[in-house]
Write a protein that holds these residues in place. Structure first.
Motif, PDB file in Angstrom:
ATOM      1  N   ARG A 324      49.376  23.516  72.821  1.00  0.00           N
ATOM      2  CA  ARG A 324      48.504  22.732  73.865  1.00  0.00           C
ATOM      3  C   ARG A 324      48.343  21.762  73.774  1.00  0.00           C
ATOM      4  N   TYR A 325      48.127  20.988  75.153  1.00  0.00           N
ATOM      5  CA  TYR A 325      48.406  19.746  75.689  1.00  0.00           C
ATOM      6  C   TYR A 325      47.329  18.619  75.237  1.00  0.00           C
ATOM      7  N   PRO A 326      47.358  17.684  75.458  1.00  0.00           N
ATOM      8  CA  PRO A 326      45.834  17.129  75.393  1.00  0.00           C
ATOM      9  C   PRO A 326      46.262  16.145  77.473  1.00  0.00           C
ATOM     10  N   ASP A 327      44.994  15.933  77.853  1.00  0.00           N
ATOM     11  CA  ASP A 327      44.946  15.712  79.661  1.00  0.00           C
ATOM     12  C   ASP A 327      45.967  15.163  79.579  1.00  0.00           C
ATOM     13  N   ALA A 328      45.842  13.955  78.992  1.00  0.00           N
ATOM     14  CA  ALA A 328      47.247  12.787  79.962  1.00  0.00           C
ATOM     15  C   ALA A 328      48.623  13.397  80.106  1.00  0.00           C
ATOM     16  N   VAL A 329      49.464  14.631  78.466  1.00  0.00           N
ATOM     17  CA  VAL A 329      49.961  15.221  79.545  1.00  0.00           C
ATOM     18  C   VAL A 329      49.886  15.723  80.737  1.00  0.00           C
ATOM     19  N   LEU A 330      48.832  17.161  80.295  1.00  0.00           N
ATOM     20  CA  LEU A 330      49.378  18.037  81.263  1.00  0.00           C
ATOM     21  C   LEU A 330      48.361  17.877  82.076  1.00  0.00           C
ATOM     22  N   ARG A 331      48.160  16.515  82.664  1.00  0.00           N
ATOM     23  CA  ARG A 331      48.414  16.158  84.046  1.00  0.00           C
ATOM     24  C   ARG A 331      49.975  15.425  84.957  1.00  0.00           C
ATOM     25  N   LEU A 332      50.051  16.548  84.404  1.00  0.00           N
ATOM     26  CA  LEU A 332      52.012  15.968  84.872  1.00  0.00           C
ATOM     27  C   LEU A 332      52.225  17.390  85.185  1.00  0.00           C
ATOM     28  N   HIS A 333      51.742  18.391  84.899  1.00  0.00           N
ATOM     29  CA  HIS A 333      52.250  19.800  84.971  1.00  0.00           C
ATOM     30  C   HIS A 333      52.375  19.580  86.176  1.00  0.00           C
ATOM     31  N   GLY A 334      53.221  20.348  87.075  1.00  0.00           N
ATOM     32  CA  GLY A 334      53.433  20.275  88.419  1.00  0.00           C
ATOM     33  C   GLY A 334      53.453  19.228  89.588  1.00  0.00           C
ATOM     34  N   ALA A 335      54.098  17.865  89.556  1.00  0.00           N
ATOM     35  CA  ALA A 335      54.451  16.771  89.902  1.00  0.00           C
ATOM     36  C   ALA A 335      55.206  16.976  90.655  1.00  0.00           C
ATOM     37  N   SER A 336      55.615  17.139  92.304  1.00  0.00           N
ATOM     38  CA  SER A 336      56.607  16.760  92.409  1.00  0.00           C
ATOM     39  C   SER A 336      57.308  15.796  93.944  1.00  0.00           C
ATOM     40  N   SER A 337      58.298  16.143  94.220  1.00  0.00           N
ATOM     41  CA  SER A 337      58.654  14.730  94.391  1.00  0.00           C
ATOM     42  C   SER A 337      60.001  15.626  95.498  1.00  0.00           C
ATOM     43  N   GLY A 338      59.757  16.008  97.185  1.00  0.00           N
ATOM     44  CA  GLY A 338      60.135  16.299  97.395  1.00  0.00           C
ATOM     45  C   GLY A 338      60.365  18.084  97.109  1.00  0.00           C
ATOM     46  N   ALA A 339      61.297  18.236  96.922  1.00  0.00           N
ATOM     47  CA  ALA A 339      62.303  19.588  96.540  1.00  0.00           C
ATOM     48  C   ALA A 339      62.301  19.786  95.106  1.00  0.00           C
ATOM     49  N   HIS A 340      61.904  18.986  94.184  1.00  0.00           N
ATOM     50  CA  HIS A 340      61.804  18.809  92.220  1.00  0.00           C
ATOM     51  C   HIS A 340      60.900  18.584  92.144  1.00  0.00           C
ATOM     52  N   SER A 341      59.735  19.205  90.761  1.00  0.00           N
ATOM     53  CA  SER A 341      58.973  19.611  90.335  1.00  0.00           C
ATOM     54  C   SER A 341      59.317  19.709  88.810  1.00  0.00           C
ATOM     55  N   ILE A 342      58.231  19.356  88.247  1.00  0.00           N
ATOM     56  CA  ILE A 342      58.457  18.993  86.768  1.00  0.00           C
ATOM     57  C   ILE A 342      56.750  19.613  86.234  1.00  0.00           C
ATOM     58  N   HIS A 382      63.059  22.819  93.560  1.00  0.00           N
ATOM     59  CA  HIS A 382      62.534  24.305  94.186  1.00  0.00           C
ATOM     60  C   HIS A 382      62.346  25.762  93.147  1.00  0.00           C
ATOM     61  N   ASP A 383      62.462  26.550  92.318  1.00  0.00           N
ATOM     62  CA  ASP A 383      62.195  27.541  91.718  1.00  0.00           C
ATOM     63  C   ASP A 383      62.986  27.663  90.545  1.00  0.00           C
ATOM     64  N   ARG A 384      64.215  27.120  90.295  1.00  0.00           N
ATOM     65  CA  ARG A 384      65.831  27.196  89.491  1.00  0.00           C
ATOM     66  C   ARG A 384      65.501  25.913  88.380  1.00  0.00           C
ATOM     67  N   LEU A 385      64.886  25.744  87.531  1.00  0.00           N
ATOM     68  CA  LEU A 385      65.413  24.948  86.542  1.00  0.00           C
ATOM     69  C   LEU A 385      67.307  24.329  86.388  1.00  0.00           C
ATOM     70  N   VAL A 386      66.498  22.970  86.258  1.00  0.00           N
ATOM     71  CA  VAL A 386      67.654  22.175  86.533  1.00  0.00           C
ATOM     72  C   VAL A 386      67.911  21.433  85.892  1.00  0.00           C
ATOM     73  N   ALA A 387      67.261  21.246  85.044  1.00  0.00           N
ATOM     74  CA  ALA A 387      67.546  19.876  83.770  1.00  0.00           C
ATOM     75  C   ALA A 387      66.158  20.193  83.163  1.00  0.00           C
ATOM     76  N   GLY A 388      66.203  19.264  81.807  1.00  0.00           N
ATOM     77  CA  GLY A 388      64.959  18.962  80.508  1.00  0.00           C
ATOM     78  C   GLY A 388      64.813  17.619  80.659  1.00  0.00           C
ATOM     79  N   VAL A 389      63.982  17.216  80.260  1.00  0.00           N
ATOM     80  CA  VAL A 389      63.313  15.900  79.546  1.00  0.00           C
ATOM     81  C   VAL A 389      62.580  15.605  78.627  1.00  0.00           C
ATOM     82  N   GLU A 390      62.649  14.912  77.598  1.00  0.00           N
ATOM     83  CA  GLU A 390      61.916  14.663  76.688  1.00  0.00           C
ATOM     84  C   GLU A 390      61.121  13.544  76.480  1.00  0.00           C
ATOM     85  N   LEU A 391      59.750  12.869  76.791  1.00  0.00           N
ATOM     86  CA  LEU A 391      58.978  11.803  76.700  1.00  0.00           C
ATOM     87  C   LEU A 391      58.373  11.563  75.039  1.00  0.00           C
ATOM     88  N   THR A 392      58.457  10.932  74.766  1.00  0.00           N
ATOM     89  CA  THR A 392      57.706  10.305  74.028  1.00  0.00           C
ATOM     90  C   THR A 392      56.317  10.420  73.797  1.00  0.00           C
TER      91      THR A 392
END
Length: 429
Positions: A324-342, A382-392
């Motif tokens: 379960r995520y707070p709204d501030a975190v949930l708004r990141l889901h699906g954001a994209s830049s060109g062929a990449h997305s988080i 695209h649809d392939r996982l290429v990296a992982g990110v950790e935010l505080t």
């Protein structure tokens, strides 16, 4: 001002006014191929656009320090420029349903393009404040004051306009204004509805009536996932009303309960067969974290994390437990830049699967995500996982950013993540 991109020797062109981020990504890639500075290319094009627009008398006061995408959107859509003067970021793209509204030369024309003869003065004031994400004090009979142009801070809010456009024609101007001024969550661009989504909402709202539709739309605006949830439920309204004799639900939770009871048939659970051999090390929550399999045996090569998470209260995160995520975190889901997305992991099982796919230690962070100690993101190309990110947890800093095997990400991946975080105002970009 219409900005077009010409290609194939000028025989074809595409309109980039509605997708200003496209030209920025294209120039950056072309500059990399030419071993040149992509920022210099964008500055040169932005300078030429400002010169041309000044000669035509349409951009005398446009700030010269804006990004290229912001300049293109502000020149093409006067309402975007109006919101920019109030400290609002230009949208990365303009949905087709919003083009006639944002292209209006002033607020009254934009309101008329959106709502026709229902565009009262109060609706016009509410529309201007809604696009700027500032609806406090706009119902006092006076138009909101326009602040001096400065650094843009807030993203442009198009979700209230989208849901207001879907309301039935019988809805009054006051109802439209109240909805535009209703409390609204911070919906990022990837959550904006499509033309087809608005078509579904219009059809369902016509059947539910003006009063119920306004209540449902206003409630949906208050949460990040509310509009998407309402769209998924509104699909079932025609069948629901044909078999349901009770009053139309006025809340999303009540509508969800009715849909589950009358529309969705019960699904019998299917027993899952436990895989054997090499497949076992890739399936199941209890599978060992390994680097490779050989025949029937397992080569145990555990990956050590770059950052070891600190002590946390022990929580058993099962394979089916959803995060379960707070709204501030949930708004990141699906954001994209060109062929990449988080993307955010939906459950502990998905995060463990990511760890096996990238051959790193992401599985060790299930408890920290469940306790809201860290924010873990997956970067896809695209649809392939290429990296992982950790935010505080406060979203102020990127703590880790690695691709498979804890290797340093490629330049394209770093640029894409930087662009996404900058657009969302997260982690200082």
């Amino acid at each position: 001002m219409l900005t077009r991109l010409e290609f194939l020797g000028g025989r074809r062109s595409i309109d980039v006014t509605v997708q200003p981020d496209t030209i920025s990504h294209l120039l950056r890639r072309l500059a990399i191929r030419a071993n040149d500075d992509g920022n210099a290319w964008q500055r040169q094009l932005k300078r030429r656009l400002l010169v041309w627009s000044t000669e035509m008398g349409i951009a005398d006061a446009l700030p010269a320090d804006d990004a290229l995408a912001s300049v293109i959107a502000s020149l093409g859509f006067p309402m975007v420029r109006l919101a920019r003067d109030r400290g609002v970021l230009a949208p990365p793209h303009v949905p087709r349903w919003a083009e006639p509204v944002l292209a209006g030369p002033d607020v009254r024309a934009a309101a008329s393009a959106a709502f026709g003869d229902r565009s009262s003065r109060r609706v016009a004031r509410a529309l201007a404040a809604s696009l700027a994400g500032d609806t406090v004090g706009v119902d006092d009979g006076e138009a909101p004051e326009v602040e001096a142009a400065g650094p843009a801070q807030r993203p442009m809010a198009l979700m209230p306009l989208g849901l207001a456009l879907a309301l039935p024609q019988s809805v009054s101007a006051d109802v439209i204004a109240n909805m535009l001024m209703a409390p609204t969550a911070d919906h990022a661009a990837q959550y904006w509805p499509s033309v087809y989504d608005l078509h579904l909402l219009r059809r369902g709202f016509r059947m539910l009536g003006p009063s119920v539709s306004a209540h449902l739309a206003t409630e949906a605006l208050a949460t990040i996932t509310g509009p998407g949830r309402l769209i998924r439920l509104i699909v079932h309204v025609p069948r629901l009303l044909s078999i349901y004799d009770g009053p139309a639900p006025r809340h999303i939770d009540d509508l969800d309960a009715v849909v589950i009871e009358f529309v969705r048939p019960p699904v019998e659970p299917v027993a899952q067969r436990q895989p054997a051999g090499p497949a076992r090390c890739r399936a199941g929550a209890d599978a060992p974290r390994v680097a490779a399999c050989e025949g029937e045996g397992v080569i145990d090569l555990p990956v050590q994390p770059l950052y070891v998470p600190g002590p946390v209260q022990a929580i058993a995160v099962g394979p089916d437990d959803e995060f379960r995520y707070p709204d501030a975190v949930l708004r990141l889901h699906g954001a994209s830049s060109g062929a990449h997305s988080i993307w955010l992991p939906r459950s502990g099982d998905e995060l463990r699967r990511w760890g096996r796919e990238l051959d790193n230690c992401m599985a060790d962070y299930c408890e920290h995500v469940a306790c809201d100690r860290s924010v873990i993101l997956g970067l896809r190309r695209h649809d392939r996982l290429v990296a992982g990110v950790e935010l505080t947890r406060d979203l102020h800093r990127v703590r880790q950013f690695v691709r498979d095997g804890n290797q340093r990400p490629w330049t394209a991946e770093r640029n894409a993540l930087r662009d996404i975080l900058a657009r969302l105002g997260v982690a200082g970009a």
